[in-house]
Design an enzyme around this catalytic site. Structure first.
Site, PDB file in Angstrom:
ATOM      1  N   SER A   1       0.834  -1.203   0.000  1.00 41.80           N
ATOM      2  CA  SER A   1       0.000   0.000   0.000  1.00 41.80           C
ATOM      3  C   SER A   1       0.863   1.245   0.000  1.00 41.80           C
ATOM      4  O   SER A   1       0.514   2.246  -0.612  1.00 41.80           O
ATOM      5  CB  SER A   1      -0.855   0.070   1.268  1.00 41.80           C
ATOM      6  OG  SER A   1      -1.717  -1.003   1.348  1.00 41.80           O
TER       7      SER A   1
ATOM      8  N   ASN B   1      -5.371   6.163  -2.110  1.00 36.82           N
ATOM      9  CA  ASN B   1      -4.903   6.527  -0.763  1.00 36.82           C
ATOM     10  C   ASN B   1      -4.275   7.918  -0.737  1.00 36.82           C
ATOM     11  O   ASN B   1      -4.389   8.627   0.259  1.00 36.82           O
ATOM     12  CB  ASN B   1      -3.910   5.488  -0.234  1.00 36.82           C
ATOM     13  CG  ASN B   1      -4.635   4.237   0.245  1.00 36.82           C
ATOM     14  OD1 ASN B   1      -5.845   4.244   0.438  1.00 36.82           O
ATOM     15  ND2 ASN B   1      -3.902   3.159   0.409  1.00 36.82           N
TER      16      ASN B   1
HETATM   17  N1  LIG Z   1      -5.086  -4.689   5.126  1.00 39.35           N
HETATM   18  C1  LIG Z   1      -5.322  -3.757   4.204  1.00 39.35           C
HETATM   19  O1  LIG Z   1      -6.270  -2.959   4.291  1.00 39.35           O
HETATM   20  C2  LIG Z   1      -4.455  -3.687   2.972  1.00 39.35           C
HETATM   21  C3  LIG Z   1      -4.982  -3.104   1.808  1.00 39.35           C
HETATM   22  C4  LIG Z   1      -4.195  -3.085   0.643  1.00 39.35           C
HETATM   23  C5  LIG Z   1      -2.901  -3.585   0.690  1.00 39.35           C
HETATM   24  N2  LIG Z   1      -2.411  -4.112   1.855  1.00 39.35           N
HETATM   25  C6  LIG Z   1      -1.044  -4.650   1.823  1.00 39.35           C
HETATM   26  O2  LIG Z   1      -1.095  -6.051   1.671  1.00 39.35           O
HETATM   27  C7  LIG Z   1       0.020  -6.658   2.340  1.00 39.35           C
HETATM   28  C8  LIG Z   1      -0.491  -7.675   3.343  1.00 39.35           C
HETATM   29  O3  LIG Z   1      -1.321  -7.011   4.273  1.00 39.35           O
HETATM   30  P1  LIG Z   1      -2.391  -7.810   5.174  1.00 39.35           P
HETATM   31  O4  LIG Z   1      -3.273  -6.782   5.777  1.00 39.35           O
HETATM   32  O5  LIG Z   1      -2.975  -8.952   4.415  1.00 39.35           O
HETATM   33  O6  LIG Z   1      -1.413  -8.392   6.308  1.00 39.35           O
HETATM   34  P2  LIG Z   1      -1.616  -9.666   7.248  1.00 39.35           P
HETATM   35  O7  LIG Z   1      -0.756  -9.438   8.423  1.00 39.35           O
HETATM   36  O8  LIG Z   1      -3.071  -9.963   7.427  1.00 39.35           O
HETATM   37  O9  LIG Z   1      -1.010 -10.863   6.365  1.00 39.35           O
HETATM   38  C9  LIG Z   1       0.331 -11.045   6.061  1.00 39.35           C
HETATM   39  C10 LIG Z   1       0.540 -12.573   6.018  1.00 39.35           C
HETATM   40  O10 LIG Z   1       1.770 -12.857   5.396  1.00 39.35           O
HETATM   41  C11 LIG Z   1       2.367 -13.947   6.078  1.00 39.35           C
HETATM   42  N3  LIG Z   1       3.788 -13.887   5.775  1.00 39.35           N
HETATM   43  C12 LIG Z   1       4.696 -13.014   6.244  1.00 39.35           C
HETATM   44  N4  LIG Z   1       5.893 -13.257   5.666  1.00 39.35           N
HETATM   45  C13 LIG Z   1       5.715 -14.286   4.807  1.00 39.35           C
HETATM   46  C14 LIG Z   1       6.544 -14.998   3.892  1.00 39.35           C
HETATM   47  N5  LIG Z   1       7.820 -14.696   3.760  1.00 39.35           N
HETATM   48  N6  LIG Z   1       5.986 -15.989   3.158  1.00 39.35           N
HETATM   49  C15 LIG Z   1       4.706 -16.292   3.281  1.00 39.35           C
HETATM   50  N7  LIG Z   1       3.873 -15.666   4.119  1.00 39.35           N
HETATM   51  C16 LIG Z   1       4.367 -14.670   4.854  1.00 39.35           C
HETATM   52  C17 LIG Z   1       1.993 -13.770   7.531  1.00 39.35           C
HETATM   53  O11 LIG Z   1       2.046 -14.996   8.218  1.00 39.35           O
HETATM   54  C18 LIG Z   1       0.564 -13.216   7.396  1.00 39.35           C
HETATM   55  O12 LIG Z   1      -0.394 -14.250   7.416  1.00 39.35           O
HETATM   56  C19 LIG Z   1       0.824  -5.507   2.948  1.00 39.35           C
HETATM   57  O13 LIG Z   1       1.829  -5.124   2.052  1.00 39.35           O
HETATM   58  C20 LIG Z   1      -0.230  -4.412   3.082  1.00 39.35           C
HETATM   59  O14 LIG Z   1       0.317  -3.108   3.073  1.00 39.35           O
HETATM   60  C21 LIG Z   1      -3.166  -4.197   2.982  1.00 39.35           C
END
Ligand SMILES: NC(=O)c1ccc[n+]([C@@H]2O[C@H](COP(=O)([O-])OP(=O)(O)OC[C@H]3O[C@@H](n4cnc5c(N)ncnc54)[C@H](O)[C@@H]3O)[C@@H](O)[C@H]2O)c1
Length: 284
Positions: A120, A191
């Site tokens: 993001s 954003n």
């Molecule tokens: N939550 C939101 O609103 C949102 C919106 C758009 C983009 N994002 C982006 O998406 C990405 C993920 O965010 P999220 O909210 O899903 O986070 P989250 O914490 O829910 O999920 C991240 C997952 O990745 C796993 N993980 C970490 N390192 C890993 C690896 N090396 N291999 C495999 N799995 C791994 C963790 O165990 C976790 O389950 C981030 O970059 C975030 O900025 C989030």
């Protein structure tokens, strides 16, 4: 343009599981990677649960639901992505682990595979710099919850080449999203606009001594917003919004990007919005 038949998703958290769900629903063989088998299974169960709800609502046949869940295979190994045409990265929002991952994916994946990050607030160009073939790295920025929010921003980094960029765009359409094209700038499109706007709304609560209810009624009835800003921040999560504001402020140094002290105090007090049961409103 070569067709995308098999997809990989690294990180099956809130976003990755949603993206994997979209892919299996669209009929694509999908490999999901988590750090442990248990976390992978939790994500698959969650996807199965959402698809069951769609069956209950009459939006999906039971058999189609079972086929979709069957299209998701789980792994803890990156080697499982060797024959994927497109790999999504949706791990923690930190540059170093993302760069490390893109270095490895670059080595493991076929040279024509597209590598997409769902970051993001980080720079797609900086993430891509860890790959020896940065031309095939793009941003595909989904919105939360990914299965429900129509938009995906297709982000062109400095070295992204046309073909992978257009393949990413076409893939967004194929899984039923509304993709838009943009370049790699802090906050991309939505954003960049929405975060300072929501911060303004929160500051005006104190400046004009407005209640959250009146602020929401004001923006809904005076500006045609479908949802008031306080309701929206509660839905997004106050911690998530503060984190995104801090990241954008760090990059742009524009005061409007900085999180309003009121939101930081709410975050510190554990008032995170809908998910914690209390934010601007109470959710019992
Ligand atoms: N939550 C939101 O609103 C949102 C919106 C758009 C983009 N994002 C982006 O998406 C990405 C993920 O965010 P999220 O909210 O899903 O986070 P989250 O914490 O829910 O999920 C991240 C997952 O990745 C796993 N993980 C970490 N390192 C890993 C690896 N090396 N291999 C495999 N799995 C791994 C963790 O165990 C976790 O389950 C981030 O970059 C975030 O900025 C989030």
């Amino acid at each position: 343009m070569a067709e995308i038949r098999k997809v990989g998703v690294v990180g099956l958290g809130a976003m990755g599981a949603g993206i994997a769900q979209l892919c299996v629903e669209a009929g694509l063989e999908t490999v999901g990677r988590e750090v442990t088998a248990e976390l992978g299974q939790t994500a698959r169960d969650r996807i199965g649960h959402f698809l069951t709800r769609k069956v209950e609502k009459g939006q999906f046949e039971q058999e189609a639901r079972d086929d979709a869940v069957g299209r998701l295979t789980l792994t803890t190994e990156l080697d499982a992505f060797a024959d994927c045409d497109l790999v999504f990265e949706a791990i923690v929002e930190e540059l170093e682990p993302k760069q490390e991952l893109f270095g490895e994916l670059d080595r493991i994946c076929r040279p024509d595979a597209v590598l997409a990050t769902n970051t993001s607030a980080l720079s797609v160009t900086e993430i891509a710099a860890a790959a020896s073939t940065p031309g095939r790295v793009v941003g595909m920025h989904f919105f939360n919850p990914a299965p429900l929010m129509p938009l995906v921003e297709i982000v062109r980094a400095e070295l992204t080449e046309d073909e992978p960029f257009e393949r990413a765009f076409a893939f967004g359409e194929r899984i039923g999203k509304t993709p838009i094209r943009c370049h790699d700038t802090p906050g991309f499109v939505v954003n960049r606009v929405l975060i300072p706007l929501l911060n303004d709304c929160i500051r005006v609560l104190d400046e004009a001594r407005v209640t959250p209810e009146d602020m929401d009624a004001g923006m809904k009835n005076g500006a045609g917003w479908p949802m008031g800003p306080c309701t929206l921040v509660d839905l997004v999560g106050i911690d998530v919004h503060v984190h995104a504001s801090e990241a954008l402020y760090e990059k742009t140094r524009e005061p409007r990007m900085a999180p309003p002290p009121r939101l930081v105090a709410m975050r510190n007090a554990g008032l995170l919005g809908r998910k914690s049961g209390r934010g601007f409103y109470r959710y019992d």
